[in-house]
Design an enzyme around this catalytic site. Structure first.
Site, PDB file in Angstrom:
ATOM      1  N   SER A 170       0.805  -1.219   0.000  1.00  0.00           N
ATOM      2  CA  SER A 170       0.000   0.000   0.000  1.00  0.00           C
ATOM      3  C   SER A 170       0.841   1.273   0.000  1.00  0.00           C
ATOM      4  O   SER A 170       0.383   2.321  -0.462  1.00  0.00           O
ATOM      5  CB  SER A 170      -0.943   0.000   1.208  1.00  0.00           C
ATOM      6  OG  SER A 170      -0.220  -0.190   2.413  1.00  0.00           O
ATOM      7  N   GLY A 226      -1.933  -4.381   0.895  1.00  0.00           N
ATOM      8  CA  GLY A 226      -2.055  -5.613   1.658  1.00  0.00           C
ATOM      9  C   GLY A 226      -1.085  -6.703   1.250  1.00  0.00           C
ATOM     10  O   GLY A 226      -1.052  -7.771   1.868  1.00  0.00           O
ATOM     11  N   ASN A 256       3.669  -5.543   5.584  1.00  0.00           N
ATOM     12  CA  ASN A 256       2.512  -6.331   6.012  1.00  0.00           C
ATOM     13  C   ASN A 256       2.921  -7.615   6.722  1.00  0.00           C
ATOM     14  O   ASN A 256       2.193  -8.116   7.587  1.00  0.00           O
ATOM     15  CB  ASN A 256       1.612  -6.640   4.807  1.00  0.00           C
ATOM     16  CG  ASN A 256       0.876  -5.412   4.330  1.00  0.00           C
ATOM     17  OD1 ASN A 256       0.190  -4.748   5.085  1.00  0.00           O
ATOM     18  ND2 ASN A 256       1.043  -5.069   3.066  1.00  0.00           N
ATOM     19  N   ASP A 269      -4.667   6.474  10.256  1.00  0.00           N
ATOM     20  CA  ASP A 269      -4.357   5.116  10.713  1.00  0.00           C
ATOM     21  C   ASP A 269      -2.939   4.992  11.265  1.00  0.00           C
ATOM     22  O   ASP A 269      -2.571   3.972  11.852  1.00  0.00           O
ATOM     23  CB  ASP A 269      -4.572   4.090   9.601  1.00  0.00           C
ATOM     24  CG  ASP A 269      -3.698   4.335   8.367  1.00  0.00           C
ATOM     25  OD1 ASP A 269      -2.760   5.158   8.443  1.00  0.00           O
ATOM     26  OD2 ASP A 269      -3.961   3.699   7.329  1.00  0.00           O
ATOM     27  N   HIS A 277      -0.092   4.819   6.975  1.00  0.00           N
ATOM     28  CA  HIS A 277       0.083   5.267   5.591  1.00  0.00           C
ATOM     29  C   HIS A 277       0.361   6.769   5.513  1.00  0.00           C
ATOM     30  O   HIS A 277      -0.332   7.558   6.162  1.00  0.00           O
ATOM     31  CB  HIS A 277      -1.170   4.931   4.776  1.00  0.00           C
ATOM     32  CG  HIS A 277      -1.450   3.463   4.724  1.00  0.00           C
ATOM     33  ND1 HIS A 277      -2.353   2.855   5.568  1.00  0.00           N
ATOM     34  CD2 HIS A 277      -0.940   2.493   3.935  1.00  0.00           C
ATOM     35  CE1 HIS A 277      -2.387   1.561   5.301  1.00  0.00           C
ATOM     36  NE2 HIS A 277      -1.534   1.317   4.315  1.00  0.00           N
TER      37      HIS A 277
END
Length: 206
Positions: A28, A62, A91, A172, A175
């Site tokens: 991502s 992801g 991830n 979040d 990111h």
């Protein structure tokens, strides 16, 4: 005359084709998650480069190193890249997967890229300190160890100068914002520029 026309068309096509192809294998962070795709650092890279360099962004939000290792062989065959940028592992870390497993997957990707004749650039990631110092250290060391083992250049931390600045991160906390994308590119650019210069020199010799 018809033969001459065919030759001229073929020559024009080869002249317009990109002389260097970059393949970005990321998650991502390289897929512009949460922002407009054109604002992402990979798109900004495309805009910075000359027309003779083609950028293929095969990044998927992801994505893990296992997923990247599975997808890469087909992408190498399809695009025949000159340089592969590996931006994977984040991830794996967020899921607490074993660093040795991550290392094995990245090793497979480096070896597959090199067998295909591509140079590799590793883009390192770090996990938050709440994962424990031992895990965080083992995770981060994977990138340096692979860089040394395979003699490939490394950007130690893709989000250097960004990850700890709340104003440059989305809500979040994982990111980066659109405003941070130029900084990400600046973290990658010096090392990538070196690879591109070497690639241009090799093309000129052919």
């Amino acid at each position: 005359m018809r033969w001459l026309l065919i030759v001229l068309v073929a020559w024009a096509g080869s002249a317009n084709a990109a002389s260097t192809t970059l393949l970005i294998m990321g998650d991502s962070l390289s897929a512009a998650y949460g922002i407009e795709r054109q604002a992402g650092w990979v798109n900004l890279l495309s805009e910075r480069l000359n027309d003779d360099v083609e950028v293929i962004n095969a990044s998927i939000s992801g994505e893990t190193t296992a997923g990247g290792a599975t997808r890469l062989p087909e992408l190498l065959g399809q695009h025949d890249p000159d340089i592969v940028l590996l931006e994977l592992g984040g991830n794996d870390g967020l899921r607490g997967l074993p660093p040795l497993q991550m290392r094995a997957n990245l090793s497979d990707m480096i070896e597959a890229s090199q067998r295909a004749g591509a140079k590799v650039l590793l883009l390192g990631i770090r996990v938050p300190p709440n994962y424990g110092q031992a895990y965080a250290t083992a995770f981060h060391n994977v990138y340096r160890e692979l860089s040394d083992q395979y003699d490939v250049p490394l950007v130690p931390f893709l989000l250097d100068g960004i990850a700890l600045d709340e104003g440059l991160m989305q809500d979040d906390g994982i990111h980066p914002t659109a405003e941070a994308q130029d900084m990400i590119l600046d973290n990658v650019w010096p090392t990538l520029k070196m690879l591109l210069s070497k690639q241009s020199a090799n093309v000129a010799k052919q």
